[in-house]
Every structure is written in C-alpha cells, then in structure tokens.
Motif scaffolding. Structure first.
Motif, mmCIF file in Angstrom:
data_model
loop_
_atom_site.group_PDB
_atom_site.id
_atom_site.type_symbol
_atom_site.label_atom_id
_atom_site.label_comp_id
_atom_site.label_asym_id
_atom_site.label_seq_id
_atom_site.Cartn_x
_atom_site.Cartn_y
_atom_site.Cartn_z
ATOM 1 N N LEU A 30 -7.997 6.763 -6.472
ATOM 2 C CA LEU A 30 -8.716 6.013 -5.498
ATOM 3 C C LEU A 30 -8.485 5.919 -4.027
ATOM 4 O O LEU A 30 -8.540 5.325 -3.338
ATOM 5 C CB LEU A 30 -8.963 4.481 -6.029
ATOM 6 C CG LEU A 30 -9.624 4.541 -7.528
ATOM 7 C CD1 LEU A 30 -9.500 3.036 -7.755
ATOM 8 C CD2 LEU A 30 -10.898 5.081 -7.427
ATOM 9 N N SER A 31 -7.707 7.076 -3.837
ATOM 10 C CA SER A 31 -6.888 7.050 -2.274
ATOM 11 C C SER A 31 -8.050 7.137 -1.321
ATOM 12 O O SER A 31 -7.884 6.814 -0.211
ATOM 13 C CB SER A 31 -6.157 8.328 -2.396
ATOM 14 O OG SER A 31 -6.717 9.622 -2.509
ATOM 15 N N SER A 32 -9.217 7.718 -1.543
ATOM 16 C CA SER A 32 -10.189 7.852 -0.523
ATOM 17 C C SER A 32 -10.834 6.270 -0.234
ATOM 18 O O SER A 32 -11.346 5.993 0.995
ATOM 19 C CB SER A 32 -11.495 8.459 -1.184
ATOM 20 O OG SER A 32 -11.912 7.934 -2.285
ATOM 21 N N PHE A 33 -10.565 5.220 -1.094
ATOM 22 C CA PHE A 33 -11.034 3.908 -0.881
ATOM 23 C C PHE A 33 -9.591 3.146 -0.229
ATOM 24 O O PHE A 33 -9.862 2.269 0.608
ATOM 25 C CB PHE A 33 -11.494 3.241 -2.245
ATOM 26 C CG PHE A 33 -12.567 3.586 -2.843
ATOM 27 C CD1 PHE A 33 -13.885 3.276 -2.503
ATOM 28 C CD2 PHE A 33 -12.576 4.718 -3.611
ATOM 29 C CE1 PHE A 33 -14.960 3.683 -2.941
ATOM 30 C CE2 PHE A 33 -13.713 4.959 -4.073
ATOM 31 C CZ PHE A 33 -15.100 4.646 -3.886
ATOM 32 N N LEU A 34 -8.470 3.436 -0.696
ATOM 33 C CA LEU A 34 -7.127 2.786 -0.315
ATOM 34 C C LEU A 34 -6.418 3.729 0.177
ATOM 35 O O LEU A 34 -5.630 4.107 -1.048
ATOM 36 C CB LEU A 34 -6.924 1.533 -1.050
ATOM 37 C CG LEU A 34 -5.710 0.687 -0.651
ATOM 38 C CD1 LEU A 34 -6.035 0.219 0.712
ATOM 39 C CD2 LEU A 34 -5.451 -0.330 -1.772
ATOM 40 N N GLY A 35 -6.056 4.120 1.205
ATOM 41 C CA GLY A 35 -4.954 5.102 1.306
ATOM 42 C C GLY A 35 -3.494 4.444 1.424
ATOM 43 O O GLY A 35 -3.289 3.503 1.072
ATOM 44 N N SER A 36 -2.465 5.335 1.541
ATOM 45 C CA SER A 36 -1.199 4.979 1.663
ATOM 46 C C SER A 36 -0.665 4.586 2.838
ATOM 47 O O SER A 36 -1.068 5.199 3.980
ATOM 48 C CB SER A 36 -0.253 6.031 0.824
ATOM 49 O OG SER A 36 -0.595 6.391 -0.293
ATOM 50 N N THR A 37 0.354 3.708 2.976
ATOM 51 C CA THR A 37 0.889 3.348 4.315
ATOM 52 C C THR A 37 2.461 3.195 4.247
ATOM 53 O O THR A 37 2.913 2.824 2.896
ATOM 54 C CB THR A 37 0.473 1.994 4.645
ATOM 55 O OG1 THR A 37 0.819 1.119 3.924
ATOM 56 C CG2 THR A 37 -1.135 2.071 5.021
ATOM 57 N N ARG A 38 3.223 3.156 5.155
ATOM 58 C CA ARG A 38 4.783 2.401 5.188
ATOM 59 C C ARG A 38 5.047 1.945 6.397
ATOM 60 O O ARG A 38 4.296 2.057 7.293
ATOM 61 C CB ARG A 38 5.624 3.683 4.591
ATOM 62 C CG ARG A 38 5.990 4.810 5.664
ATOM 63 C CD ARG A 38 6.793 5.848 5.352
ATOM 64 N NE ARG A 38 7.300 6.583 6.648
ATOM 65 C CZ ARG A 38 8.109 7.522 6.432
ATOM 66 N NH1 ARG A 38 8.879 7.699 5.492
ATOM 67 N NH2 ARG A 38 8.396 8.159 7.422
ATOM 68 N N VAL A 43 -4.022 3.839 -7.178
ATOM 69 C CA VAL A 43 -3.815 3.791 -5.580
ATOM 70 C C VAL A 43 -2.428 3.360 -5.521
ATOM 71 O O VAL A 43 -1.637 3.103 -6.298
ATOM 72 C CB VAL A 43 -4.490 2.418 -5.117
ATOM 73 C CG1 VAL A 43 -6.077 2.778 -5.149
ATOM 74 C CG2 VAL A 43 -4.102 1.208 -5.876
ATOM 75 N N ARG A 44 -1.779 3.944 -4.437
ATOM 76 C CA ARG A 44 -0.424 3.506 -4.077
ATOM 77 C C ARG A 44 -0.307 2.971 -2.527
ATOM 78 O O ARG A 44 0.040 3.849 -1.399
ATOM 79 C CB ARG A 44 0.392 4.978 -4.222
ATOM 80 C CG ARG A 44 1.904 4.977 -4.140
ATOM 81 C CD ARG A 44 2.706 6.198 -4.308
ATOM 82 N NE ARG A 44 4.071 6.050 -4.526
ATOM 83 C CZ ARG A 44 4.836 7.160 -4.251
ATOM 84 N NH1 ARG A 44 4.404 8.359 -4.406
ATOM 85 N NH2 ARG A 44 6.003 7.007 -4.138
ATOM 86 N N PRO A 45 -0.688 1.741 -2.148
ATOM 87 C CA PRO A 45 -0.769 1.423 -0.927
ATOM 88 C C PRO A 45 0.470 1.358 -0.229
ATOM 89 O O PRO A 45 0.441 1.351 1.243
ATOM 90 C CB PRO A 45 -1.398 0.081 -1.104
ATOM 91 C CG PRO A 45 -1.024 -0.367 -2.354
ATOM 92 C CD PRO A 45 -0.925 0.891 -3.282
ATOM 93 N N GLN A 69 -0.420 7.059 5.941
ATOM 94 C CA GLN A 69 0.414 8.110 5.447
ATOM 95 C C GLN A 69 -0.542 9.031 4.852
ATOM 96 O O GLN A 69 -1.467 8.709 4.199
ATOM 97 C CB GLN A 69 1.710 7.664 4.721
ATOM 98 C CG GLN A 69 2.573 6.744 5.301
ATOM 99 C CD GLN A 69 3.316 7.427 6.421
ATOM 100 O OE1 GLN A 69 3.803 8.611 6.491
ATOM 101 N NE2 GLN A 69 3.329 6.771 7.348
ATOM 102 N N PRO A 70 -0.216 10.488 5.007
ATOM 103 C CA PRO A 70 -1.055 11.226 4.089
ATOM 104 C C PRO A 70 -0.688 10.755 2.571
ATOM 105 O O PRO A 70 0.249 10.446 2.210
ATOM 106 C CB PRO A 70 -0.035 12.839 4.507
ATOM 107 C CG PRO A 70 0.439 12.403 5.632
ATOM 108 C CD PRO A 70 0.867 11.098 5.755
ATOM 109 N N ASP A 71 -1.856 11.382 1.829
ATOM 110 C CA ASP A 71 -1.731 10.964 0.503
ATOM 111 C C ASP A 71 -0.806 11.511 -0.225
ATOM 112 O O ASP A 71 -0.289 12.791 -0.163
ATOM 113 C CB ASP A 71 -2.869 11.645 -0.343
ATOM 114 C CG ASP A 71 -4.226 10.621 0.140
ATOM 115 O OD1 ASP A 71 -3.899 9.431 0.515
ATOM 116 O OD2 ASP A 71 -5.375 11.190 0.109
#
Length: 669
Positions: free
Chosen positions: A503-511, A444-446, A494-496
């Motif tokens: 596991l981006s479908s469980f926890l996507g990215s934000t900024r 993941v890359r939150p 944010q887009p992945d």
C-alpha cells in the motif's frame, strides 16, 4: 518568511531611564524571589544569568486550573496547545515535532523527559498533583550547561513543598461539564526529624466533545523528609500514576488511528541526600528511577483484502540516574557549583523497532558554573557541560552571561549559550511495518531508521532587561533573542524500500534527516507584573517571533505571537478572582506528516476565569470555587493532520470546548 514587527525599543529605553534612586526604602523593592534553576545556585532574580519566570503557589491556586501544562500558557514564549483534552503539546518558541523534547522538565531535580521511543513529556500522566507544588521556575533560554541537552531551549523546574508545611488533612472534590469528576486528598504530619506527606488524586472527564477522548487517572505520591543531623537531610519521594485514555478518530483512513483506550502507568522513586557543612557549602546526591509502561494497540483494516491488521504503539522504558553536585563559595564574590551525572535508559517497543529494541542508551555528563562579582554592580556567570551519549560524539555546551546593575532598580544582562539536542531513539532506529497476518506481506512502512542522524545544535544570543518601578509597584522583564539552529531534524519522504510495501502508493515511507541549512528564530518577549492598588495584580506576557528557514513548513511550527493578560483581584473578605485572556497566532504544532498536505490551526483568543471564596466553618477552613475555561467560540489548537487531511482539510476536526466546574476544598487541622 515571517518578519518581526518593529518594536518600541525607544519606549523601553525611556522606561529604563525612569528609575528611582531611593527605591530601596519601599517594601515592594525587596520582593524579588530567589531562583535556583538559572545556574544551580540560589540567586536573586535580578542576578540570575538569563530570564526566569516564577509561578508560585498563590498564582497556581488563583487560576483554578487542574492541568499543569495550562499554567505554562501564562509564561512568555511558551507555546501550549491541546490536540485533545488529555494530549498537551508544550514547547518554547514552537518548532518542535509531535513530542516536544527541547525543554528540560524537572520535578525536584529529576528529569521527566521520557526515553520511551518518541521522547517528550506525558503531561497528563505525570506522577504529581498540583497540591504538591511549591513553585515552578521557567528558565527562558538555553541552559544545557546546567541541565543537559534537553535544556536545548530552556528549563521547567517544578519544586515540591517540604512535607513539614501545612500539616493536617485536606480534601477536594470537583464536578462539572463533560462528566468531569475529581477527588483529591492530602495528609501531612509528623514531628521532630521526620515528616511525611501523602497525596492521592482521582480525575475523570470526557475531554473534547465529539471525540473519543475520555480520561481516567489515579495518582498516589508519598514524600518523606528526614533531618538526620543539623548538616544532613534526606528526601524520599515515591509516586505512581495509572491513566486510561480515549484515543483515535472513528473515520481515520483504514483505521490507522482507530478509536481505542490506552493504558499508561508511570512510577518513580527519588532519593536525595543533602549535606550542608557550612553556609556557603552544600553537597547534593540524587538518585532516581523512572518506569513508564504504555499499552496502545488496535486493529486497522483495508477491506476487502486486509480486514484486520494489528497495530500498536506499546512501549515501556526504564531510566536510572545518579547525580552528584557540590556548591561552594571560597570568597564572598566568587561562587562555584560543579557536578557529574550518569544515566542509563532502556526502551522496549517491538512494533516501533522492527529489527529489535535499540541498545541501552548511556549518558555521562560533567558540569560546572561560576559566578564572579567583579564589583557590586557587575557580575559574570560562566558555565559549561561535557556530555557523552551512546553512539554520539562527545559535546561541550558553554554559557557566558554578564549582569550589570545599572541602578538600584534596573538590571541589564547579555549572554551567549550553546546546546546540543539529545537524540531520540525513535528518530534514530524507528522502523514500523504493518503486516497482514494472513499472508505475512508488508502493507506499509511509514518510518525508516536513520542511525547516522546528527545532533541538532543551537547557538543563542540574548539581551535582557529587568526593571522595577516601586512607585507603580511594577516589574518589567524583557528578553530580546536570536537563536541559530543547525542540523535541525525534519521528516523527509523516502523512495520505497525494496520490496515495496503493498500500500505504498497510499502511504509512502519517510525518515528523519538533518536539514542542510540553519533555522533562525529571532524575537522579543516580555513579562509585566503590576500591583496598581492593594489587592489587585495585573500580569501581561507577550512574545513576538520571526522564525526563518528555506522551508516554510518549518516556520509554520512556531506561532508568530502569543499573549496572555491576567487580572487577579482580592475582594475581601475571603473572595478572590482571576480573569485571563489568552491569544496565540496560527500554529502547525509538530511535524505530523501527510504527503503534500499542510495545515495551520487558525489564531484564536480564549478566556479563563476563576472565582473563589474561603471561610471557616467551626475549626475548619473551607473554600468554594467556580472555574470556566475556553469561554467564547470553540477553537482548534493543535490539529491531527492525518485526520485533517482525510476530512478535506478545511473544517477543524478537534475543536476545544468550554469547560465549567465547581470545586470544594475542606481543611482539617
């Protein structure tokens, strides 16, 4: 959008008109404290440019509190909550993120806003004991012209006592619910030009019931005051805190916030030289170094494929700050203060900044303020600060206030101020990647960095009234305000990134990004202090807020109202009590992000009480006290929204509970 209720302004105007022309003969009329934090110049409360609340030693002692942050619940406009026993969320008018930075917090002029990654103030790890505090001045309103960008919404200035005061030895022990056990000792002595004071404190408790929420904290502070000459004085304060705290939740998703014990160490060195060549002239030179180190590491898991994924929020920071200030009065009706500050912040947090720690952040600031008394009843305060942060454009923060003494007992004030919020390193450069140690894959890359993030700006307008009613022994302080905030910072999905984490479908990215429309906060707050009879004091603080934004989630960050009503009673001989009723509206409390999930802690009312008895046993002063906090039903104050979402979002997962403890204090000459 929340609407501000219609307010009884006609009643307020009638109260203003009810002043007494000859009140100057009443001793109560003279009891207005001198404050330093509104303009960096000593001023009577009714001459200060803005609303100021003073919490003195007597009020601190009367509450029986053992937490500094809890005292601030008695201040109009302050919104304070606990996510757990040792995690305090403190801000003014709400709106803030998970680590509030909009209030400048000072100890003897030294900022304790941490530069470490997330910013904010670690209230439970400050190297300070309540016994050291002489008073707390809370400037309720933007004051960046005096104290820099962190004074975006106001200032909390904690002023410690001179070491020459209350010489002798004092020992305090405390015990109560949830294995609460505290011990404190203070020694103060010396004579002639040099006096010293040493405070040591140990604090232990289990926090909120049902949570892994222990706190074990040790604090040691040494203050020395040296009178070098009639014109020169030196202050040295060295302090350190070591705290071990329980964190996390046993059922957090994939163990992303698993139970663990963190260790934090906070050290400070503060050196101040004061040169006073005359009654109307003073030079101050302040140097301080703050060092913070936090160790917070654990393992997450997503079985069966990723059984042990290392996570951490380990971080450390170092701040060096040098400030010079000069105060002078070339004329009885004209007072100046000006100064300059240079600061350097360094942050080390490898897991939070995947591509490497941010470069050291430097600050250079020039500031000044002038008070011009046009006539005996009318004065103007004008000030400004020019600031330059690393990587950000130079900004200028002005402030202008007018104070009119409409009568001997009534003061009207009006003012405008602008400020720019200091950028937080994590908001600019934060990049977190959870990596499977077996395969090296990014799970993941939150958080993604946004180095182009702009500084948030506030333009604040206020009208104020300070009235004194000697026949009633009452003081009323009212502030009506409108705050327009531009480039407000929000956390946005944010887009992945490419390649997409597993596991981006469980926890996507934000900024973090700047909001493209302004946020407005309008409201009314007032503070009433009355002494209807000898030995009795009533204190009422009440705030009504109407935040407005095109995103309702931002409005949720501010409670629409807060209130506190306290009754202090001196029963004599030696018996004193205080009873406080605290009320706050629904509050999100930060910007904790869970996709498509919103949660508000419900409004609650709670009651605190303290009863103390002071006597002498032989040659020694002895005080016994019984304190009860959070009387009434359990309630939630600030939610952990990730945990709240995992539990279904209905039943609170971290409710505050009642705490009762007894305190014994022994004084030795």
């Amino acid at each position: 959008m929340r609407r501000l209720p219609r307010l009884p302004l006609l009643l307020l105007a009638a109260t203003c008109a009810a002043c007494e022309a000859h009140a100057g003969d009443d001793p109560y009329f003279e009891e207005l404290p001198q404050v330093l934090s509104a303009s960096r110049m000593p001023q009577a409360l009714n001459e200060a440019p803005g609303a100021v609340t003073v919490i003195d030693r007597e009020l601190i002692a009367a509450t029986g509190y053992r937490d500094l942050a809890r005292l601030l619940r008695l201040v109009p406009g302050m919104q304070v909550g606990q996510e757990r026993g040792h995690a305090q969320w403190v801000t003014y008018h709400g709106l803030s993120n998970d680590f509030p930075t909009e209030m400048q917090v000072l100890i003897d002029g030294r900022s304790v806003i941490t530069p470490s990654a997330f910013g904010g103030v670690d209230w439970s790890a400050l190297p300070l004991t309540l016994d050291e505090i002489d008073r707390i001045e809370v400037v309720r309103g933007t004051n960046a012209s005096g104290f820099g960008a962190n004074a975006f919404l106001g200032v909390i200035n904690i002023i410690t006592r001179d070491s020459a005061e209350d010489q002798g030895t004092r020992v305090t022990v405390r015990a109560g619910d949830d294995r609460l056990a505290d011990a404190e000792a203070r020694w103060s002595g010396g004579s002639g030009p040099l006096t010293l004071r040493m405070n040591a404190a140990s604090r232990h408790d289990q926090g909120f019931r049902g949570l892994h929420d222990t706190l074990n904290r040790e604090t040691l502070a040494l203050r020395g005051d040296l009178q070098v000459s009639p014109q020169d004085a030196v202050l040295l304060r060295i302090a350190a805190t070591d705290a071990r705290r329980g964190e996390g939740y046993a059922d957090s998703v994939f163990g992303n916030n698993a139970p663990r014990t963190t260790d934090s160490r906070d050290h400070t060195l503060h050196l101040q030289w004061q040169h006073t060549p005359g009654a109307d002239s003073e030079w101050l030179v302040n140097y301080y170094r703050n060092h913070e180190r936090i160790r917070d590491a654990w393992f997450a898991s997503a079985p069966p494929f990723f059984p042990a994924v290392p996570l951490d929020r380990n971080r450390s920071s170092m701040r060096d700050d040098l400030e010079v200030q000069h105060r002078l009065a070339p004329h009885d009706d004209l007072h100046f203060v000006w100064g300059a500050e240079a600061r350097r912040d360094e942050v080390d947090a490898p897991f939070l900044f995947y591509d490497g720690n941010p470069d050291p952040q430097n600050l250079f600031r020039l500031f000044g303020n002038v008070e011009w008394r046009v006539r005996e009843t009318l004065s103007f305060n004008a000030g400004g600060a020019q600031e330059k942060y690393s990587g950000a454009p130079s900004t200028f923060s002005p402030r202008l206030f007018a104070n009119w003494q409409a009568s001997p007992t009534d003061t009207l004030r009006a003012g405008y101020a602008r400020a720019y919020r200091q950028q937080i390193p994590f908001e600019l450069f934060g990049d977190i990647r959870a990596i499977d140690p077996a395969s090296g894959a990014v799970l993941v890359r939150p958080f993604l960095p946004n180095p182009d993030l702009g500084q948030t700006r506030i333009d604040s307008l206020e009208l104020g009234y300070l009235g004194r009613f000697p026949s009633l022994h009452m003081t009323l302080d009212v502030r009506l305000f409108s705050e327009r905030i531009r480039d407000f910072i929000v956390r946005v999905p944010q887009p992945d990134p490419t390649p997409a984490p597993l596991l981006s479908s469980f926890l996507g990215s934000t900024r973090y990004e700047n909001l493209d429309s302004p946020v407005m906060v309008r409201g009314l707050e007032y503070q009433l202090v009355a002494q209807p009879r000898v030995g009795t004091e009533l204190r009422l603080a009440h705030t009504l807020l109407a935040p407005r934004s095109h995103q309702s989630a931002i409005e949720d960050r501010s409670a629409p109202y807060t209130a506190s009503l306290s009754w202090l009673q001196d029963w004599a001989p030696g018996w004193k009590s205080m009873l406080s009723v605290l009320r706050i509206g629904s509050l999100a409390g930060g910007d904790g992000y869970v996709p498509r999930f919103r949660y508000l802690s419900r409004p609650y009312t709670t009651v605190d009480a303290n009863l103390s008895h002071t006597t002498r046993v032989g040659r020694h002063d002895v005080q016994f006290a019984l304190t009860a906090l959070n009387l009434g039903p359990r309630h939630q104050e600030i939610a952990d929204r990730t945990e709240q979402a995992a539990s279904g979002g209905t039943k609170p997962v971290n409710r505050a509970n009642r705490i009762v403890y007894a305190t014994a204090t022994f004084g030795f000459d």
